[in-house]
Design a protein around this motif. Structure first.
Motif, PDB file in Angstrom:
ATOM      1  N   LEU A  23      -8.925   1.984   8.840  1.00 30.00           N
ATOM      2  CA  LEU A  23      -9.074   1.662   7.441  1.00 30.00           C
ATOM      3  C   LEU A  23     -10.456   2.384   6.779  1.00 30.00           C
ATOM      4  N   ASN A  24     -10.282   3.047   5.725  1.00 34.24           N
ATOM      5  CA  ASN A  24     -11.240   3.688   4.994  1.00 34.24           C
ATOM      6  C   ASN A  24     -12.219   2.408   4.279  1.00 34.24           C
ATOM      7  N   THR A  25     -13.220   3.224   3.353  1.00 34.72           N
ATOM      8  CA  THR A  25     -14.015   2.109   2.664  1.00 34.72           C
ATOM      9  C   THR A  25     -13.115   1.533   1.527  1.00 34.72           C
ATOM     10  N   SER A  26     -12.015   2.104   1.324  1.00 35.05           N
ATOM     11  CA  SER A  26     -11.469   1.557   0.009  1.00 35.05           C
ATOM     12  C   SER A  26     -10.226   0.691   0.681  1.00 35.05           C
ATOM     13  N   PHE A  27     -10.336   0.175   1.875  1.00 35.64           N
ATOM     14  CA  PHE A  27      -9.065  -0.446   2.359  1.00 35.64           C
ATOM     15  C   PHE A  27      -8.769  -1.830   1.625  1.00 35.64           C
ATOM     16  N   MET A  28      -9.869  -2.599   1.211  1.00 36.95           N
ATOM     17  CA  MET A  28      -9.616  -3.815   0.676  1.00 36.95           C
ATOM     18  C   MET A  28      -8.689  -3.512  -0.860  1.00 36.95           C
ATOM     19  N   LYS A  29      -9.169  -2.643  -1.173  1.00 32.88           N
ATOM     20  CA  LYS A  29      -8.077  -1.970  -2.493  1.00 32.88           C
ATOM     21  C   LYS A  29      -6.891  -1.768  -2.219  1.00 32.88           C
ATOM     22  N   ASN A  30      -6.702  -0.848  -1.126  1.00 29.84           N
ATOM     23  CA  ASN A  30      -5.464  -0.396  -0.765  1.00 29.84           C
ATOM     24  C   ASN A  30      -4.657  -1.523  -0.079  1.00 29.84           C
ATOM     25  N   LEU A  31      -5.061  -2.579   0.609  1.00 30.73           N
ATOM     26  CA  LEU A  31      -4.434  -3.433   1.186  1.00 30.73           C
ATOM     27  C   LEU A  31      -4.333  -4.732   0.182  1.00 30.73           C
ATOM     28  N   GLU A  32      -4.605  -4.691  -1.102  1.00 29.77           N
ATOM     29  CA  GLU A  32      -4.543  -5.797  -2.117  1.00 29.77           C
ATOM     30  C   GLU A  32      -5.424  -7.010  -1.868  1.00 29.77           C
ATOM     31  N   LEU A  33      -6.456  -6.740  -1.074  1.00 35.08           N
ATOM     32  CA  LEU A  33      -7.420  -7.653  -0.927  1.00 35.08           C
ATOM     33  C   LEU A  33      -8.349  -8.286  -1.753  1.00 35.08           C
ATOM     34  N   LEU A  34      -8.149  -7.640  -3.084  1.00 39.60           N
ATOM     35  CA  LEU A  34      -9.357  -8.108  -4.215  1.00 39.60           C
ATOM     36  C   LEU A  34      -8.447  -8.534  -5.234  1.00 39.60           C
ATOM     37  N   THR A  35      -9.092  -9.419  -6.010  1.00 39.50           N
ATOM     38  CA  THR A  35      -8.499 -10.220  -7.297  1.00 39.50           C
ATOM     39  C   THR A  35      -8.335  -9.025  -8.274  1.00 39.50           C
ATOM     40  N   PRO A  36      -7.698  -9.299  -9.445  1.00 37.62           N
ATOM     41  CA  PRO A  36      -7.730  -8.271 -10.665  1.00 37.62           C
ATOM     42  C   PRO A  36      -9.177  -7.911 -11.154  1.00 37.62           C
ATOM     43  N   GLU A  37      -9.910  -9.077 -10.785  1.00 40.46           N
ATOM     44  CA  GLU A  37     -11.251  -8.793 -11.264  1.00 40.46           C
ATOM     45  C   GLU A  37     -12.255  -7.892 -10.280  1.00 40.46           C
ATOM     46  N   GLY A  38     -11.670  -7.651  -9.081  1.00 43.08           N
ATOM     47  CA  GLY A  38     -12.362  -6.871  -8.130  1.00 43.08           C
ATOM     48  C   GLY A  38     -13.185  -7.713  -7.048  1.00 43.08           C
ATOM     49  N   LYS A  39     -12.758  -8.695  -7.034  1.00 43.85           N
ATOM     50  CA  LYS A  39     -13.655  -9.884  -6.080  1.00 43.85           C
ATOM     51  C   LYS A  39     -12.645 -10.027  -4.726  1.00 43.85           C
ATOM     52  N   PRO A  40     -13.196 -10.321  -3.679  1.00 41.75           N
ATOM     53  CA  PRO A  40     -12.315 -10.765  -2.546  1.00 41.75           C
ATOM     54  C   PRO A  40     -11.455 -11.821  -2.759  1.00 41.75           C
ATOM     55  N   ASN A  41     -10.156 -11.733  -2.520  1.00 39.26           N
ATOM     56  CA  ASN A  41      -9.226 -12.786  -2.879  1.00 39.26           C
ATOM     57  C   ASN A  41      -8.975 -13.612  -1.678  1.00 39.26           C
ATOM     58  N   TYR A  42      -8.064 -14.770  -1.773  1.00 38.04           N
ATOM     59  CA  TYR A  42      -7.954 -15.561  -0.434  1.00 38.04           C
ATOM     60  C   TYR A  42      -7.384 -14.876   0.589  1.00 38.04           C
ATOM     61  N   ALA A  43      -6.384 -13.977   0.224  1.00 40.30           N
ATOM     62  CA  ALA A  43      -5.851 -13.273   1.605  1.00 40.30           C
ATOM     63  C   ALA A  43      -7.041 -12.462   2.336  1.00 40.30           C
ATOM     64  N   ALA A  44      -7.906 -12.076   1.398  1.00 41.39           N
ATOM     65  CA  ALA A  44      -9.011 -11.468   2.120  1.00 41.39           C
ATOM     66  C   ALA A  44      -9.827 -12.363   3.273  1.00 41.39           C
ATOM     67  N   TYR A  45     -10.098 -13.384   2.371  1.00 39.85           N
ATOM     68  CA  TYR A  45     -10.542 -14.633   3.155  1.00 39.85           C
ATOM     69  C   TYR A  45      -9.964 -15.052   4.566  1.00 39.85           C
ATOM     70  N   LEU A  46      -8.569 -15.021   4.464  1.00 40.33           N
ATOM     71  CA  LEU A  46      -7.729 -15.558   5.582  1.00 40.33           C
ATOM     72  C   LEU A  46      -8.029 -14.615   6.667  1.00 40.33           C
ATOM     73  N   LEU A  47      -7.822 -13.032   6.247  1.00 39.57           N
ATOM     74  CA  LEU A  47      -7.769 -11.961   7.384  1.00 39.57           C
ATOM     75  C   LEU A  47      -9.323 -11.693   7.736  1.00 39.57           C
ATOM     76  N   ALA A  48     -10.512 -12.101   7.080  1.00 40.12           N
ATOM     77  CA  ALA A  48     -11.628 -11.633   7.643  1.00 40.12           C
ATOM     78  C   ALA A  48     -12.175 -12.442   8.854  1.00 40.12           C
ATOM     79  N   ASP A  49     -13.354 -11.751   9.512  1.00 40.95           N
ATOM     80  CA  ASP A  49     -13.617 -12.302  11.094  1.00 40.95           C
ATOM     81  C   ASP A  49     -14.064 -13.795  10.931  1.00 40.95           C
ATOM     82  N   GLU A  50     -14.298 -14.277   9.881  1.00 40.35           N
ATOM     83  CA  GLU A  50     -14.825 -15.912   9.986  1.00 40.35           C
ATOM     84  C   GLU A  50     -14.429 -16.332   8.730  1.00 40.35           C
ATOM     85  N   ASN A  51     -13.605 -17.448   8.693  1.00 43.91           N
ATOM     86  CA  ASN A  51     -13.275 -18.257   7.760  1.00 43.91           C
ATOM     87  C   ASN A  51     -13.047 -19.879   8.210  1.00 43.91           C
TER      88      ASN A  51
END
Length: 462
Positions: free
Chosen positions: A162-190
């Protein structure tokens, strides 16, 4: 032949994206074969590996909303010819369209019969107005300082980085570029709980144990839950000569698929979580959301799929936890049938009844060595009653598996095989007269002399 769900292409053409868009907008999705002509004859493709990459890039870059997580590209061989099979699921963010034409009649298509037809502007507007907006890909994460060390490790174990752009490539950002709820579920802590409960009996009154495997990356939570499932899934064993015989309490393939489905397809948008509950006689796996939008009951049981959380689905497939779209439900059905599913508007529950322990070797020897008047209380009551019921169901005729299950009013094939058929065969009370074959897919059985003696003990048959 080509149909509403099957499209053949002799070679990769400029119309690929149009066909994919049509299937994304179609309720049931569909399958596109590259390397088969219109008559259904396999002609094969060249440079198959390169072709798969081209197809993935074209679907990823030329279609909106993103189709990632909604398609598979698979290499197959038919008649010694290499083919490309593209499985497309019906999407939940309809209408899908060609990026260069936008949400217009030139860019939106839908499958009608065996062809892909342009949508009318009225249909486009109607679908857009009904588009589900509370998908986890569009919901903003409640936390922004997320870390993904666990996710990176899981990718690295698969040889992926996973490179530095992995959140964008894995669609873990909202259309506004903020972490989405999918990112929250996959994060180390939630703050998402994933619980496994155990009860003392068949009710929810006496809770024996309740463990929370969540509040971490959903991948780690899945693996922790599966580890617990494997511990609880008792393997019944009988040492025989010459073979050792084993029977799991719950079919392990069906169990794994049910756990994956509950975690991947749960509706997290309203705070609901999947539940895993062990009772004294069954396991219940419950997920929120019911059937995904646009999917009917028959579509679901036929293996058609509309992933509710395409971002999570895509990552589970990257990590090879999920194999192919729609492959899980048929595996559960093969082991337990439709009866194990309880589906409502807001929830889906899978119920796995436990298989019975294998009878001990000395119990089988007692059964096998006794006939007629010799059958006494020395034989265990459970085995005797099940064997007797099976013999009565066969009677003095030759009967097949389905017919016997119907007479015995048994819905679950494993129960019939392990608790009725196998003990009777091993005891020598029945014998197979016809094994399964392509022309006759059901086995047939009849009573042996021992079986007739046991059945005739009650005086019910001449």
């Amino acid at each position: 032949m080509e149909s509403n769900r099957i499209e053949y292409k002799k070679e990769l053409t400029d119309s690929l994206e149009k066909e994919v868009v049509a299937f994304l907008n179609y309720r049931d999705g569909g399958v596109i074969f590259i390397g088969i002509d219109d008559k259904g004859t396999a002609v094969g493709v060249d440079k198959s590996d390169q072709l798969q990459l081209i197809i993935k890039d074209r679907i990823k870059n030329n279609i909106q909303p993103s189709a990632m997580g909604l398609f598979d590209v698979i290499l197959e061989v038919k008649e010694d010819k290499k083919l490309i099979r593209i499985i497309v699921a019906g999407g939940m963010e309809k209408p899908y369209y060609l990026r260069k034409y936008g949400m217009t009649e030139k860019g939106c298509f839908i499958r009608i019969g065996s062809s892909s037809e342009p949508m009318s502007q009225e249909m486009i507007d109607s679908l857009y107005s009904r588009r589900i907006r509370n998908t986890i890909g569009k919901m903003e994460s409640t936390r922004h300082n997320l870390t993904f060390e666990q996710l990176k490790i899981y990718y690295e174990t698969r040889g992926l980085h996973l490179n530095t752009s992995f959140m964008k490539n894995l669609e873990l950002l909202t259309p506004e570029g903020k972490p989405n709820y999918a990112a929250y579920l996959l994060a180390d802590e939630n703050g998402v709980s994933v619980q496994v409960a155990k009860y003392a009996d068949t009710t929810r009154v006496d809770l024996v144990e309740n463990i929370d495997f969540g509040r971490c990356s959903l991948i780690k939570a899945y693996k922790n839950v599966m580890d617990r499932m494997n511990v609880e899934n008792t393997i019944y064993t009988r040492i025989g000569v010459p073979l050792r015989e084993e029977r799991p309490m719950i079919n392990p393939i069906a169990l794994r698929e049910a756990v994956v489905n509950a975690i991947v397809h749960n509706d997290y948008s309203n705070g609901s979580i999947p539940k895993f509950e062990f009772f004294s006689d069954r396991l219940e796996i419950t997920s929120a959301g019911g059937l995904p939008y646009g999917l009917e009951m028959e579509d679901f049981f036929a293996g058609h799929t509309a992933p509710r959380n395409k971002e999570i689905m895509r990552i589970f497939r990257d990590l090879e936890i999920v194999e192919h779209l729609g492959s899980g439900i048929p595996r559960i059905l093969e082991a337990y049938g439709r009866e194990c599913f309880q589906i409502s508007r807001n929830f889906m529950r899978v119920v796995f009844p436990y298989a019975q322990p294998l009878p001990k070797e000395n119990d089988l020897q007692k059964i096998a060595g006794q006939t007629g008047e010799q059958v006494t209380e020395q034989v265990t009551e459970q085995v005797t009653e099940q064997v007797k019921r099976l013999l009565e169901a066969i009677g003095w005729q030759i009967k097949g598996t389905k017919e016997l299950m119907s007479v015995l009013k048994l819905a679950h094939r494993p129960t019939f095989l392990y608790d009725y058929l196998q003990p009777a065969l091993e005891a020598g009370f029945i014998e197979m007269t016809q094994p399964s074959s392509p022309k006759s897919p059901t086995q047939k059985y009849r009573l042996t002399a021992k079986g007739k003696a046991l059945l005739g003990k009650g005086g019910d048959h001449a």
